[in-house]
Write a protein that holds these residues in place. Sequence first.
Motif, PDB file in Angstrom:
ATOM      1  N   SER A 405       0.831  -1.207   0.000  1.00 32.65           N
ATOM      2  CA  SER A 405       0.000   0.000   0.000  1.00 32.65           C
ATOM      3  C   SER A 405       0.861   1.251   0.000  1.00 32.65           C
ATOM      4  N   TYR A 434      -8.627   6.698  -6.279  1.00 35.58           N
ATOM      5  CA  TYR A 434      -8.088   5.626  -5.439  1.00 35.58           C
ATOM      6  C   TYR A 434      -9.190   5.162  -4.493  1.00 35.58           C
ATOM      7  N   GLN A 436     -10.030   2.990  -1.836  1.00 33.08           N
ATOM      8  CA  GLN A 436      -9.365   2.124  -0.854  1.00 33.08           C
ATOM      9  C   GLN A 436     -10.290   1.829   0.316  1.00 33.08           C
ATOM     10  N   GLU A 438      -9.238   0.131   3.410  1.00 27.73           N
ATOM     11  CA  GLU A 438      -8.484  -0.404   4.547  1.00 27.73           C
ATOM     12  C   GLU A 438      -8.185   0.643   5.611  1.00 27.73           C
ATOM     13  N   VAL A 467      -8.811  10.271  -3.187  1.00 31.06           N
ATOM     14  CA  VAL A 467      -8.718   9.069  -2.355  1.00 31.06           C
ATOM     15  C   VAL A 467      -9.954   8.980  -1.468  1.00 31.06           C
ATOM     16  N   LYS A 470     -11.619   4.571   4.417  1.00 27.84           N
ATOM     17  CA  LYS A 470     -12.078   3.183   4.501  1.00 27.84           C
ATOM     18  C   LYS A 470     -13.576   3.108   4.257  1.00 27.84           C
ATOM     19  N   CYS A 500      -8.183   2.793  -9.154  1.00 28.73           N
ATOM     20  CA  CYS A 500      -7.420   1.865  -8.304  1.00 28.73           C
ATOM     21  C   CYS A 500      -8.330   1.345  -7.197  1.00 28.73           C
ATOM     22  N   ASP A 502      -8.366  -0.982  -3.765  1.00 28.57           N
ATOM     23  CA  ASP A 502      -7.428  -1.516  -2.763  1.00 28.57           C
ATOM     24  C   ASP A 502      -8.174  -1.820  -1.461  1.00 28.57           C
ATOM     25  N   PRO A 503      -8.254  -3.099  -1.036  1.00 28.36           N
ATOM     26  CA  PRO A 503      -7.903  -4.324  -1.752  1.00 28.36           C
ATOM     27  C   PRO A 503      -9.148  -4.977  -2.325  1.00 28.36           C
TER      28      PRO A 503
END
Length: 772
Positions: A405, A434, A436, A438, A467, A470, A500, A502-503
């Motif tokens: 990451s 992005y 994401q 996590e 971005v 979580k 992107c 993730d994950p």
Amino acid sequence: MRDDSTTDQPEANLVHFNPWRDFNDAAPMLDPFGDEPDPEQIASFMEVVFGYCDGLIPVRSFIDKGQGIDGRPHNIWIAADDTAPGKMAIFADWAAREGAAVYVIPGTVAETGQAKATDVAQMQAVVVDIDSGDIAAKRAHLERHLGPPTMVVESGGITPEGQHKAHVWWKLTEPAEGDDIRRLCRLRGDIAAKVGGDMHFRSAHQPIRVAGSVHYKNGLKTLVRIVELNAGLERDLDEFAEAVADMPPAPGVNLTPDFATTDKPAVEDVLVTPVREGGTDDWSRFEGASAAIGYFIRLVHEGRLSKNEGWEAICGYNAAMLRPQWPVERLKRESERLWARHVERHGPPLVRLDSAAPVPDEMPSFTLGQLLDDQSPMPADLIGPRVLTPGGLLVLGGAPKVGKSDLLIALLVHMAAGVAFLGFTPPRPLRIFYLQAEIQYHYLRERMQQIGLPADLIAAARDNLVVTPKLKMLLDAEGSARVAAAIRAAFPDDPLDILCIDPIRNLFDGGPDGGGENDNAAMMFFLKDRVEVLRDHVNPDCGVILVHHTKKLSKHQVKEDPFLALSGASALRGFYTTGLILHRPDEDASERKLEIELRNGPALKPKLVDKVKGAWVEVNPMNERLVRAEQGAKFDAERVRKQDVILALLLDEAAEGRLYTSTQFGAAFENQHGLGSQYTIRDRLSVLATKGFVKFRRDLAEHGYPATRSHFGYLCVEGMRFGRDPVVDAETGEVLAEGEPVLPTHFKCPHSGRAREVENPAVWVYPEGLDE
């Protein structure tokens, strides 16, 4: 009815938990001076919540998130009697040592193993969980309209505004049973709806933290503490229900349509029950049609149905359940009215992504000659050379905590700034979303603020990289619509370049059959019906990066084919255009190896990378040992150990009033502390002197040492003090230190090996360019 068999062996329920731990059995890094379980608060909590109840109390513990450890939940059942507080304190102590939270269902059941809502036999307290907004104002609103609570517990969580999340309890005069339990749970839901609390407490089996236990989330250790206790305050259920009914919503809280509409028919009943004109049924055709239309409108608005599917469902209800049917014009007019009203109340809709880009009427095909004759320029790589091509899919895999990451964030920042990174080059600054799932917001912003990249690079990427914090969602039909809406809002004018995710694991949707990542059909569904559909909806030419975990393989297997380590089905490897695997060839070394597999370009050699001073750099593979690497690493470690032992001995010996030249030190400590012969010791001292760890003092007459004929002098290390006599401040009498400082007069030139005078003995300088 109590199960006395459970009362005599509480400790038996606390054994055999450690073997359930995950493979990550490292001790949790907790604050040793943090809060510990409080038996007195536990006893007060148990009295308020279970003091009048009979039966068994379901207790649960599991590892709080954010500690870097994992584990399975552990469940026990303890009797609701005089021994309950002591047993709960024992369990809380065990949980505290394991980094686990402690929860109870605030009611009792009849038998061990029961914990469903239908199993709850008695409940004696009403609770509301206030976990967002202005906590203090909501508590004041509750106390003003419902009266003082029996107990208020700060659960350990903090809102983004910095207020402590709270559980507010009212104890009843006697336990509720049967229908009164359902009534109590409705009161919990009503209170939560009116103050913006947690609506999950409408269910009888919703667990809650135990006051006096420890909250461990996100690496913080906090006591779940009682901040207000009125132990003698109890409420009659009927009177309390009237107060809840009379309580208005808190300022700023809008009641959901489901609240205070218990008299209306349930939607699931409306959809399957025919209704005739003339009012001969339980509800009218208008009521039935409005309920059905409203239900399908909500599904369309939330992205769970497309507009066409929603309209077909409304027409299907009209045809099947309304007798006689409504005219289509009236049905459409009522649907448009309710749609406009719903959008006005709840904002713009999420449009479901029905399918990928439109399929052409004719399947494209080309002759060999056409392919050979086409000399048009190749599309520009999104990330060169051919690492991510337009419409391509890149999968980055790595074991947990290997740094994937962190490497990914650095890569995305560089691509958003239009700057090359580790040999990967963008054609221009790229627009990147992005997604994401996590890292929570506050820790995400902390990581971004601590990123070790140049200020001008970060400034160039500032607006191009978007971005998410979580997310608690799946990339299903509804989730895809939400993501598409977020991307359009982030880049309203220009198309997206890179998406992107993730994950994969945290967002994976295996389709109608609910398959997991190891199911080929589920993986193909996720890739084609979720990832590709989402990409085609926002920009068919954008590239996609998926971040995935790897499974544990032997070093030989990783060497033979590192991409077999990707977790999940083999369908993933056959689908992507580029694969990257980040792994540690040597677990004791900081270097990582980045394996690269390309479908759309020539093969690229693996890269050896490391993080140096906060920035990822490519390491020259020529510096990597090729022969007997493990044995060489052991020799390196032994040399470091000898260095530490020698420096510590010199400091300790000087404190005892003993100083040495290199020759005398080697002779004095030969074959001691694993240092080897005197010649080995002198060789080590020579290396340490070249690196600046050891310097020299020629004149030690003030300490009673004669002048030495040694070329360099007596050995001297940083921080060395001679003797243990106290050094006292003449004015204040304060003891400043022990012993007199021993400062160097000479050092060994790292180039010529000759002795040179030290310019400033008080400043210890290491030679430039040497590893310290």
